[in-house]
Design a protein around this motif. Structure first.
Motif, short mmCIF file in Angstrom:
data_model
loop_
_atom_site.label_atom_id
_atom_site.label_comp_id
_atom_site.label_asym_id
_atom_site.label_seq_id
_atom_site.Cartn_x
_atom_site.Cartn_y
_atom_site.Cartn_z
N LEU A 1 0.88 5.90 -0.39
CA LEU A 1 0.24 7.19 -0.53
C LEU A 1 1.26 8.14 -1.14
N ALA B 1 -3.79 7.40 -3.21
CA ALA B 1 -3.53 6.13 -2.52
C ALA B 1 -3.76 4.97 -3.48
N GLY C 1 4.95 9.88 4.12
CA GLY C 1 5.00 9.11 5.35
C GLY C 1 5.61 9.95 6.46
N HIS D 1 0.86 -1.18 0.00
CA HIS D 1 0.00 0.00 0.00
C HIS D 1 0.90 1.23 0.00
N SER E 1 -3.18 0.31 -3.69
CA SER E 1 -2.72 -0.93 -3.06
C SER E 1 -2.95 -2.10 -3.99
N TYR F 1 1.47 5.38 6.06
CA TYR F 1 0.49 5.02 5.03
C TYR F 1 1.02 3.95 4.09
N TYR G 1 -3.48 14.02 -2.42
CA TYR G 1 -2.71 12.79 -2.23
C TYR G 1 -3.42 11.65 -2.97
N GLU H 1 2.38 8.96 10.95
CA GLU H 1 1.46 8.74 9.84
C GLU H 1 2.06 7.73 8.85
#
Length: 160
Positions: free
Chosen positions: A77, A108, A135, A75, A110, A141, A106, A139
């Motif tokens: 971001l 995202a 990151g 995953h 995965s 992500y 942003y 946080e």
């Protein structure tokens, strides 16, 4: 015949450790902002779990300790208005990818895959192009995780 059926049911129902297969699972996160050029491995620096010791947090590479079927997930971001293009590789061969970009926001993405690995096979995440990953310590992500899902008792050719 009944004995074979009971043995097959027990093999399916019992955890791998009971059947003599080593338990293997890792999960690592990216706890900092990372800008990478094309063809660079992503080194996930925060280890959540590393049962079996297959993931190396200095290289970002999972090295298979025992031949089996494994599930991998990754995953990410992207930093705001930046590109993100990551690929999962198995022994230097491309398997799957994620990509994301949103102007002034942003992005995202995965993906997950099940792979059949031989002992010492390597799996890692690599950039396909310039990638700007978001990151921070508080946080996380971006993650890379994998775990053994089923023992494989037969020989098979190494991929890659």
């Amino acid at each position: 015949m009944a004995f074979k059926l009971v043995a097959a049911l027990l093999a399916f129902a019992l955890p791998a450790c009971v059947l003599g297969v080593q338990e293997i699972a890792f999960s690592a996160g990216l706890a900092h902002h990372e800008y990478l050029q094309a063809s660079q491995k992503v080194v996930y620096d925060t280890i959540f779990v590393n049962v079996g010791g297959g993931y190396d947090s200095t290289t970002g590479v999972f090295t298979c300790p025992t031949p089996s079927l494994y599930m991998f997930q990754f995953h990410a971001l992207s930093h705001s208005s930046s590109n993100m293009w990551l690929e999962l590789h198995h022994n230097y061969a491309y398997v799957s990818s994620i990509w994301g970009h949103i102007d002034q926001d942003y992005a995202a993405a995965s993906n997950s895959v099940i792979l059949r690995l031989a002992k010492n096979d390597q799996v890692y995440i690599q950039t396909a192009d310039q990638t700007d990953l978001y990151g921070a310590t508080s946080e996380v992500y971006g993650t890379f995780s994998g775990y053994l899902i089923a023992a494989v008792n037969e020989d098979f050719p190494v991929v890659g």
